[in-house]
Design an enzyme around this catalytic site. Structure first.
Site, mmCIF file in Angstrom:
data_model
loop_
_atom_site.group_PDB
_atom_site.id
_atom_site.type_symbol
_atom_site.label_atom_id
_atom_site.label_comp_id
_atom_site.label_asym_id
_atom_site.label_seq_id
_atom_site.Cartn_x
_atom_site.Cartn_y
_atom_site.Cartn_z
ATOM 1 N N LYS A 218 -6.906 5.373 -3.853
ATOM 2 C CA LYS A 218 -6.091 4.501 -3.472
ATOM 3 C C LYS A 218 -5.397 5.018 -2.277
ATOM 4 O O LYS A 218 -4.547 6.055 -2.552
ATOM 5 C CB LYS A 218 -5.120 3.548 -4.161
ATOM 6 C CG LYS A 218 -4.435 2.544 -3.646
ATOM 7 C CD LYS A 218 -3.773 1.840 -4.361
ATOM 8 C CE LYS A 218 -2.320 2.431 -4.482
ATOM 9 N NZ LYS A 218 -1.290 2.117 -3.516
ATOM 10 N N ASP B 150 -4.819 0.358 0.621
ATOM 11 C CA ASP B 150 -4.026 -0.685 0.231
ATOM 12 C C ASP B 150 -2.922 -0.885 1.148
ATOM 13 O O ASP B 150 -1.794 0.027 1.075
ATOM 14 C CB ASP B 150 -3.108 -0.014 -1.100
ATOM 15 C CG ASP B 150 -2.130 -0.858 -1.860
ATOM 16 O OD1 ASP B 150 -2.221 -2.087 -1.348
ATOM 17 O OD2 ASP B 150 -1.444 -0.420 -2.496
ATOM 18 N N LYS C 265 -1.565 -3.988 2.172
ATOM 19 C CA LYS C 265 -0.682 -4.976 1.765
ATOM 20 C C LYS C 265 -0.548 -5.784 3.206
ATOM 21 O O LYS C 265 0.850 -5.992 3.407
ATOM 22 C CB LYS C 265 0.372 -4.616 1.039
ATOM 23 C CG LYS C 265 0.032 -4.130 -0.175
ATOM 24 C CD LYS C 265 1.222 -4.118 -0.975
ATOM 25 C CE LYS C 265 1.146 -3.556 -2.484
ATOM 26 N NZ LYS C 265 0.775 -2.003 -2.414
ATOM 27 N N ASP D 170 1.172 -10.883 7.847
ATOM 28 C CA ASP D 170 1.878 -11.055 9.250
ATOM 29 C C ASP D 170 1.072 -12.515 9.590
ATOM 30 O O ASP D 170 0.441 -13.316 8.787
ATOM 31 C CB ASP D 170 1.415 -9.963 10.013
ATOM 32 C CG ASP D 170 2.251 -9.833 11.152
ATOM 33 O OD1 ASP D 170 2.624 -10.954 11.926
ATOM 34 O OD2 ASP D 170 2.475 -8.800 11.638
ATOM 35 N N THR E 10 4.476 -5.367 -8.971
ATOM 36 C CA THR E 10 4.827 -5.042 -10.185
ATOM 37 C C THR E 10 6.086 -4.325 -10.231
ATOM 38 O O THR E 10 6.536 -4.175 -11.421
ATOM 39 C CB THR E 10 3.598 -4.003 -10.686
ATOM 40 O OG1 THR E 10 3.605 -2.887 -9.675
ATOM 41 C CG2 THR E 10 2.540 -4.586 -10.932
ATOM 42 N N ARG F 143 1.838 8.056 -10.237
ATOM 43 C CA ARG F 143 2.516 9.042 -10.868
ATOM 44 C C ARG F 143 2.155 9.842 -12.103
ATOM 45 O O ARG F 143 2.357 10.878 -12.252
ATOM 46 C CB ARG F 143 3.966 8.861 -10.612
ATOM 47 C CG ARG F 143 4.521 8.927 -9.024
ATOM 48 C CD ARG F 143 5.793 7.946 -9.046
ATOM 49 N NE ARG F 143 5.524 6.504 -9.042
ATOM 50 C CZ ARG F 143 6.460 5.429 -8.976
ATOM 51 N NH1 ARG F 143 7.439 5.865 -8.500
ATOM 52 N NH2 ARG F 143 6.085 4.133 -8.814
HETATM 53 O O1 C5P Z 1 2.972 5.604 -9.282
HETATM 54 P P1 C5P Z 1 2.452 4.414 -9.786
HETATM 55 O O2 C5P Z 1 1.587 4.528 -10.828
HETATM 56 O O3 C5P Z 1 3.603 3.412 -9.972
HETATM 57 O O4 C5P Z 1 1.792 3.925 -8.452
HETATM 58 C C1 C5P Z 1 1.336 2.452 -8.378
HETATM 59 C C2 C5P Z 1 0.506 2.409 -7.108
HETATM 60 O O5 C5P Z 1 0.111 0.969 -7.019
HETATM 61 C C3 C5P Z 1 1.529 2.540 -5.794
HETATM 62 O O6 C5P Z 1 0.767 3.143 -4.961
HETATM 63 C C4 C5P Z 1 1.751 1.003 -5.444
HETATM 64 O O7 C5P Z 1 1.763 0.849 -3.947
HETATM 65 C C5 C5P Z 1 0.575 0.365 -5.896
HETATM 66 N N1 C5P Z 1 0.777 -1.228 -6.108
HETATM 67 C C6 C5P Z 1 1.670 -1.408 -7.202
HETATM 68 N N2 C5P Z 1 1.945 -2.956 -7.319
HETATM 69 C C7 C5P Z 1 1.407 -3.707 -6.659
HETATM 70 C C8 C5P Z 1 0.384 -3.502 -5.649
HETATM 71 C C9 C5P Z 1 0.263 -2.059 -5.458
HETATM 72 O O8 C5P Z 1 2.558 -0.784 -7.962
HETATM 73 N N3 C5P Z 1 1.589 -5.058 -6.879
#
Ligand code: C5P
Length: 240
Positions: free
Chosen positions: A31, A58, A60, A63, A116, A217
């Site tokens: 991603k 991603d 997002k 606009d 999330t 992460r």
């Molecule tokens: O580090 P972590 O596992 O929390 O990262 C989750 C990834 O998913 C991040 O890059 C974040 O931008 C993306 N994301 C998210 N929630 C969403 C859409 C995308 O956490 N609804």
């Protein structure tokens, strides 16, 4: 390996590609989000595609319809397989994006429902109410936006593991449901939820109907990212 997307939340293409190298071929989907794309543009997508890796862009997008349609056209040939827009941008915005993405070689669009990182209190604070009367403002809003995305011509969705079984029931087996907010239960690789609020383990998300998981992460900050990814892949296979 087709159901795990590793989030490359890094400030440069070199640091992102270093992580890709450390995964030693265990993962096929990556991603590229705002941090990396704003820093590198298409360069990092080119570097991933040179290795035949799949890219989830991603961005997002959110606009007015004309601007989002133009943005979709601008990245259409960049080499990404998936591209996100915010369902909260509304029906006309999603329709304009879907129309722009109907050009050849365009990525498949996914509509982000509720981030999330947001919980019920935060969603209520921005003025979202439980209009469907489900007793849960987050689920109500996710279902509402999933329906709206579907009727606007967007067939893939991003939601959390807390809503994915309800969304799967609503959309049927053919819809791509991508779930971030994943935190493995394995004590060696588990992390705090960080800024995420609606989290689940890989097994929980898959067994509830997720098509693909986004993990950042827990892999990118692990002492051994390849081991962390392999453990998550094993958990996905076991829950399938
Ligand atoms: O580090 P972590 O596992 O929390 O990262 C989750 C990834 O998913 C991040 O890059 C974040 O931008 C993306 N994301 C998210 N929630 C969403 C859409 C995308 O956490 N609804």
């Amino acid at each position: 390996m087709d159901r795990l997307i590793v989030a490359l939340d890094f400030p440069s293409a070199d640091t992102a590609m270093h992580l890709v190298d450390r995964l030693q071929g265990t993962c096929r989907w990556f991603k590229v989000g705002m941090e990396l794309y704003y820093a590198t543009g298409n360069c990092v997508i080119d570097r991933l595609r040179e290795r035949n890796l799949e890219v989830f862009l991603d961005l997002k997008l959110h606009d007015i319809p004309n601007t989002v349609a133009g943005a979709v056209r601008s990245v259409a040939n960049a080499g990404a397989s998936l591209l996100t827009i915010h369902a909260g941008g509304g029906e006309r915005m999603m329709r304009a994006a879907a129309q722009a993405a109907s050009a050849p070689d365009s990525p498949e669009l996914l509509a982000v429902t509720v981030l999330t990182s947001m919980d019920a209190a935060e969603l209520s604070a921005v003025g979202v109410a439980d209009q469907a009367g489900l007793g849960d403002v987050v689920s109500s809003q996710v279902i509402r936006l999933a329906r709206l995305a579907c009727s606007s011509g967007i067939n893939g969705l991003v939601c959390s593991a807390e809503e994915v079984s309800a969304v799967r029931k609503l959309m049927g087996p053919g819809t791509r449901l991508v779930v971030p907010g994943i935190r493995p239960a394995d004590p060696d690789s588990s992390r705090a939820a960080d800024d995420q609020r609606r989290v689940a383990t890989p097994a929980e998300a898959i067994s509830r109907g997720a098509s693909m998981l986004v993990v950042g992460r827990p892999i990118t900050l692990a002492l051994n990212p390849a081991d962390a990814a392999a453990a998550i892949l094993a958990e996905i296979r076991a829950a399938d």
